[in-house]
Design an enzyme around this catalytic site. Structure first.
Site, PDB file in Angstrom:
ATOM      1  N   TYR A 155       0.776  -1.118   0.055  1.00  0.00           N
ATOM      2  CA  TYR A 155      -0.016  -0.050   0.029  1.00  0.00           C
ATOM      3  C   TYR A 155       0.794   1.250  -0.159  1.00  0.00           C
ATOM      4  O   TYR A 155       0.786   1.752  -0.907  1.00  0.00           O
ATOM      5  CB  TYR A 155      -0.736   0.123   1.155  1.00  0.00           C
ATOM      6  CG  TYR A 155      -1.810   1.176   1.154  1.00  0.00           C
ATOM      7  CD1 TYR A 155      -3.048   1.258   0.509  1.00  0.00           C
ATOM      8  CD2 TYR A 155      -1.548   2.390   2.041  1.00  0.00           C
ATOM      9  CE1 TYR A 155      -3.800   2.614   0.539  1.00  0.00           C
ATOM     10  CE2 TYR A 155      -2.232   3.408   2.042  1.00  0.00           C
ATOM     11  CZ  TYR A 155      -3.312   3.376   1.463  1.00  0.00           C
ATOM     12  OH  TYR A 155      -4.397   4.742   1.225  1.00  0.00           O
ATOM     13  N   LYS A 159       1.308   4.271  -2.968  1.00  0.00           N
ATOM     14  CA  LYS A 159       1.319   5.699  -2.730  1.00  0.00           C
ATOM     15  C   LYS A 159       2.460   6.454  -2.948  1.00  0.00           C
ATOM     16  O   LYS A 159       2.380   7.653  -3.370  1.00  0.00           O
ATOM     17  CB  LYS A 159       0.731   5.927  -1.340  1.00  0.00           C
ATOM     18  CG  LYS A 159      -0.580   5.450  -1.041  1.00  0.00           C
ATOM     19  CD  LYS A 159      -1.723   5.640  -2.334  1.00  0.00           C
ATOM     20  CE  LYS A 159      -3.085   5.373  -1.884  1.00  0.00           C
ATOM     21  NZ  LYS A 159      -4.099   5.868  -2.761  1.00  0.00           N
TER      22      LYS A 159
HETATM   23  P1  NAP Z   1     -13.074   4.311   0.533  1.00  0.00           P
HETATM   24  O1  NAP Z   1     -14.122   5.177   1.400  1.00  0.00           O
HETATM   25  O2  NAP Z   1     -13.219   2.964   0.858  1.00  0.00           O
HETATM   26  O3  NAP Z   1     -13.472   4.679  -1.084  1.00  0.00           O
HETATM   27  C1  NAP Z   1     -12.893   4.279  -1.952  1.00  0.00           C
HETATM   28  C2  NAP Z   1     -13.546   4.372  -3.389  1.00  0.00           C
HETATM   29  O4  NAP Z   1     -12.884   3.651  -4.338  1.00  0.00           O
HETATM   30  C3  NAP Z   1     -15.109   4.073  -3.445  1.00  0.00           C
HETATM   31  O5  NAP Z   1     -15.743   4.808  -4.051  1.00  0.00           O
HETATM   32  C4  NAP Z   1     -15.090   2.647  -4.078  1.00  0.00           C
HETATM   33  O6  NAP Z   1     -16.203   2.305  -4.723  1.00  0.00           O
HETATM   34  C5  NAP Z   1     -13.930   2.820  -5.125  1.00  0.00           C
HETATM   35  N1  NAP Z   1     -13.344   1.481  -5.496  1.00  0.00           N
HETATM   36  C6  NAP Z   1     -12.793   0.384  -4.811  1.00  0.00           C
HETATM   37  N2  NAP Z   1     -12.316  -0.554  -5.341  1.00  0.00           N
HETATM   38  C7  NAP Z   1     -12.820  -0.040  -6.652  1.00  0.00           C
HETATM   39  C8  NAP Z   1     -12.516  -0.647  -8.018  1.00  0.00           C
HETATM   40  N3  NAP Z   1     -12.179  -1.855  -8.167  1.00  0.00           N
HETATM   41  N4  NAP Z   1     -12.748  -0.146  -9.102  1.00  0.00           N
HETATM   42  C9  NAP Z   1     -13.471   1.343  -8.970  1.00  0.00           C
HETATM   43  N5  NAP Z   1     -13.805   1.830  -7.862  1.00  0.00           N
HETATM   44  C10 NAP Z   1     -13.430   1.316  -6.863  1.00  0.00           C
HETATM   45  O7  NAP Z   1     -11.828   4.916   0.745  1.00  0.00           O
HETATM   46  P2  NAP Z   1     -11.232   6.553   0.788  1.00  0.00           P
HETATM   47  O8  NAP Z   1     -10.554   6.513   1.883  1.00  0.00           O
HETATM   48  O9  NAP Z   1     -12.306   7.620   0.465  1.00  0.00           O
HETATM   49  O10 NAP Z   1     -10.002   6.321  -0.244  1.00  0.00           O
HETATM   50  C11 NAP Z   1      -9.842   7.358  -1.434  1.00  0.00           C
HETATM   51  C12 NAP Z   1      -8.363   7.288  -1.716  1.00  0.00           C
HETATM   52  O11 NAP Z   1      -7.744   7.994  -0.473  1.00  0.00           O
HETATM   53  C13 NAP Z   1      -7.700   6.124  -1.702  1.00  0.00           C
HETATM   54  O12 NAP Z   1      -7.114   6.248  -3.040  1.00  0.00           O
HETATM   55  C14 NAP Z   1      -6.935   5.823  -0.649  1.00  0.00           C
HETATM   56  O13 NAP Z   1      -5.929   5.116  -0.612  1.00  0.00           O
HETATM   57  C15 NAP Z   1      -6.700   7.180   0.045  1.00  0.00           C
HETATM   58  N6  NAP Z   1      -6.279   7.470   1.198  1.00  0.00           N
HETATM   59  C16 NAP Z   1      -7.055   7.318   2.154  1.00  0.00           C
HETATM   60  C17 NAP Z   1      -6.836   7.491   3.584  1.00  0.00           C
HETATM   61  C18 NAP Z   1      -7.843   7.258   4.600  1.00  0.00           C
HETATM   62  O14 NAP Z   1      -7.532   7.048   5.830  1.00  0.00           O
HETATM   63  N7  NAP Z   1      -9.159   7.340   4.310  1.00  0.00           N
HETATM   64  C19 NAP Z   1      -5.691   7.926   3.871  1.00  0.00           C
HETATM   65  C20 NAP Z   1      -4.680   8.140   2.813  1.00  0.00           C
HETATM   66  C21 NAP Z   1      -5.094   8.076   1.525  1.00  0.00           C
HETATM   67  P3  NAP Z   1     -16.831   0.945  -5.139  1.00  0.00           P
HETATM   68  O15 NAP Z   1     -16.759  -0.052  -3.710  1.00  0.00           O
HETATM   69  O16 NAP Z   1     -18.256   1.298  -5.443  1.00  0.00           O
HETATM   70  O17 NAP Z   1     -16.322   0.608  -6.428  1.00  0.00           O
END
Ligand code: NAP
Length: 272
Positions: A155, A159
């Protein structure tokens, strides 16, 4: 509904979490939207609410971004739709465990979603935007790009890849009028934690940011022309010092001679 003068933002991972907040904020700024994720029902519901509240045109484009054919569908749209002015490469996933205790299929899925898809989409958008001499690409990386010891390396490596890609693309595309930003969130309250078997509430409460705060700060960073935006980092001088230390090695990392600390030992070994 009128055509937006800001154009259309295509947001991946727009069914929930950070992507859904980007959708909300960009629609309120006046962008039309294309929402990309797998769950069409959730995106339809978000689209109905946001188009009623903002009057913007919002399209749902269901795609599984671990599936090459679905990625190609989104690449084609980015290449052919001149109304698109902004790509938010946000979809991402984390593993339930680490490299050594995860299913190989899950590791491959992470690489497809967190690396391959955003790379191909950035390439399609970057070429189209450069030809039109305007546009923006926002890549959602993570602070874990800077802290590989703290988390699984697959992961955090994905990133770090996005961070490198963003810096390199910014250098290539900004002279052509195209903005590139990498956003590095820290722990943020979204479904990503439960989806990967973790409890975000097990973290100290001061560590966890709300998704709307993260996106609002990130968009402010974008407005300010930042290439790297780290909303949780209070002292931006620390980032500047880190970058300065890294760039101080520029010009010293390629050399005909091996470094003296090896050279002497090699000479001794050869002579022995
Ligand atoms: P999340 O709530 O799990 O949302 C992830 C999104 O990605 C959902 O809309 C999901 O929609 C979509 N997704 C997952 N698998 C997919 C696939 N195979 N094809 C197309 N879409 C897919 O996560 P989030 O925290 O908002 O994450 C957004 C970004 O922020 C990610 O890149 C994550 O790595 C990054 N990030 C998050 C955090 C944190 O703490 N939350 C910290 C650092 C970075 P569906 O299930 O409908 O496909």
């Amino acid at each position: 509904m009128t055509t937006s003068t800001l154009g259309t933002a295509l947001i991946t991972g727009a069914s929930t979490g950070l992507g859904a907040v980007y959708a909300d904020r960009l629609a309120r700024r006046g962008y039309d939207l294309i929402l990309v994720a797998r769950d069409a029902g959730r995106m339809e519901a978000l689209s109905a609410t946001l188009s009623a509240e903002t009057g913007r045109s919002i399209e749902v484009l269901p795609a599984d971004l671990t599936d090459r054919a679905d990625v190609a569908k989104v690449e084609d749209r980015l290449a052919s739709d001149a109304a698109i002015t902004l790509l938010v490469n946000n979809a991402g996933m984390s593993l339930n465990g680490g490299l050594l205790d995860s299913e190989v299929s899950q590791v491959e899925k992470l690489i497809a979603l967190n690396i391959t898809a955003p790379t191909l989409l950035a390439a399609a958008a970057g070429k189209a935007f450069a030809a039109r001499k305007s546009g923006g690409i926002i890549n959602i990386a993570s602070v874990l790009a800077l802290l590989p010891e703290m988390f699984d390396g697959v992961y955090s490596g994905s990133k770090a890849y996005l961070l490198n890609l963003s810096k390199s693309l910014a250098k290539q595309l900004e002279p052509q009028g195209v903005r590139v930003q990498a956003v590095l969130p820290g722990a943020t309250r979204t479904e990503i934690w439960a989806r990967s078997g973790k409890d975000v509430d097990s973290f100290p409460v001061d560590w966890v940011m709300e998704a709307d705060h993260l996106v609002d700060a990130s968009l402010l960073g974008f407005d300010r022309g930042e290439t790297i935006t780290i909303p949780p980092l209070a002292d931006e001088g620390q980032w500047d010092a880190y970058e300065a230390a890294r760039l101080a090695m520029d010009g010293k990392l390629s050399n005909r001679e091996v470094a003296p600390r090896y050279r002497e030992a090699i000479k001794e070994a050869v002579a022995a």
